[in-house]
Write an enzyme that holds these catalytic residues in place. Structure first.
Site, mmCIF file in Angstrom:
data_model
loop_
_atom_site.group_PDB
_atom_site.id
_atom_site.type_symbol
_atom_site.label_atom_id
_atom_site.label_comp_id
_atom_site.label_asym_id
_atom_site.label_seq_id
_atom_site.Cartn_x
_atom_site.Cartn_y
_atom_site.Cartn_z
ATOM 1 N N ARG A 68 22.983 33.246 40.461
ATOM 2 C CA ARG A 68 21.985 32.547 41.381
ATOM 3 C C ARG A 68 22.716 32.024 42.696
ATOM 4 O O ARG A 68 23.845 32.163 42.882
ATOM 5 C CB ARG A 68 21.691 31.080 40.748
ATOM 6 C CG ARG A 68 20.928 31.172 39.396
ATOM 7 C CD ARG A 68 21.097 29.995 38.554
ATOM 8 N NE ARG A 68 20.246 30.186 37.388
ATOM 9 C CZ ARG A 68 20.195 29.042 36.492
ATOM 10 N NH1 ARG A 68 20.687 27.746 36.614
ATOM 11 N NH2 ARG A 68 19.889 29.320 35.466
ATOM 12 N N ALA A 126 29.952 28.921 43.509
ATOM 13 C CA ALA A 126 30.530 27.712 42.605
ATOM 14 C C ALA A 126 31.128 28.030 41.365
ATOM 15 O O ALA A 126 31.165 27.367 40.311
ATOM 16 C CB ALA A 126 29.303 26.533 42.825
ATOM 17 N N ALA A 127 31.560 29.345 41.266
ATOM 18 C CA ALA A 127 31.783 29.964 39.847
ATOM 19 C C ALA A 127 32.812 29.096 39.314
ATOM 20 O O ALA A 127 33.062 28.461 37.958
ATOM 21 C CB ALA A 127 32.234 31.312 39.948
ATOM 22 N N GLY A 128 34.014 28.955 40.243
ATOM 23 C CA GLY A 128 35.216 28.089 39.637
ATOM 24 C C GLY A 128 34.999 26.647 39.326
ATOM 25 O O GLY A 128 35.127 26.018 38.257
ATOM 26 N N ASP A 129 34.022 25.915 40.173
ATOM 27 C CA ASP A 129 33.821 24.536 39.845
ATOM 28 C C ASP A 129 32.919 24.496 38.562
ATOM 29 O O ASP A 129 32.905 23.424 37.799
ATOM 30 C CB ASP A 129 32.795 23.902 41.013
ATOM 31 C CG ASP A 129 33.760 23.822 42.283
ATOM 32 O OD1 ASP A 129 35.010 23.477 42.285
ATOM 33 O OD2 ASP A 129 33.495 23.916 43.373
#
Length: 79
Positions: free
Chosen positions: A61, A25-28
């Site tokens: 995480r 989910a890094a980009g989000d």
């Protein structure tokens, strides 16, 4: 990190060094942090840095939704 270009000027905003375990989910999370900071009236450079802090926390995480940091965690991030 991010390349920020504005008004004919470009600046590299480096990523924060963390021990990544899952980048799902890094980009989000980066985009969410960016928009939050912009909606609070921060300038674009500060908003990119805030998004980068949030993304740095998220990659430490597992999972997508579960990896998104609370606001207090992002504010306290050492960066």
């Amino acid at each position: 990190g991010a390349l920020l270009c504005e008004g004919g000027r470009c600046e590299v905003i480096p990523a924060y060094r963390v021990e990544a375990v899952d980048t799902t989910a890094a980009g989000d999370v980066f985009n969410a942090g960016l928009v939050v900071a912009l909606s609070e009236g921060r300038n674009l450079t500060d908003a990119v840095r805030f998004g980068a802090k949030a993304a740095a926390i998220s990659v430490t995480r597992m999972g997508a939704q579960a990896s998104a940091p609370y606001r207090s965690e992002t504010d306290a991030f050492y960066g």
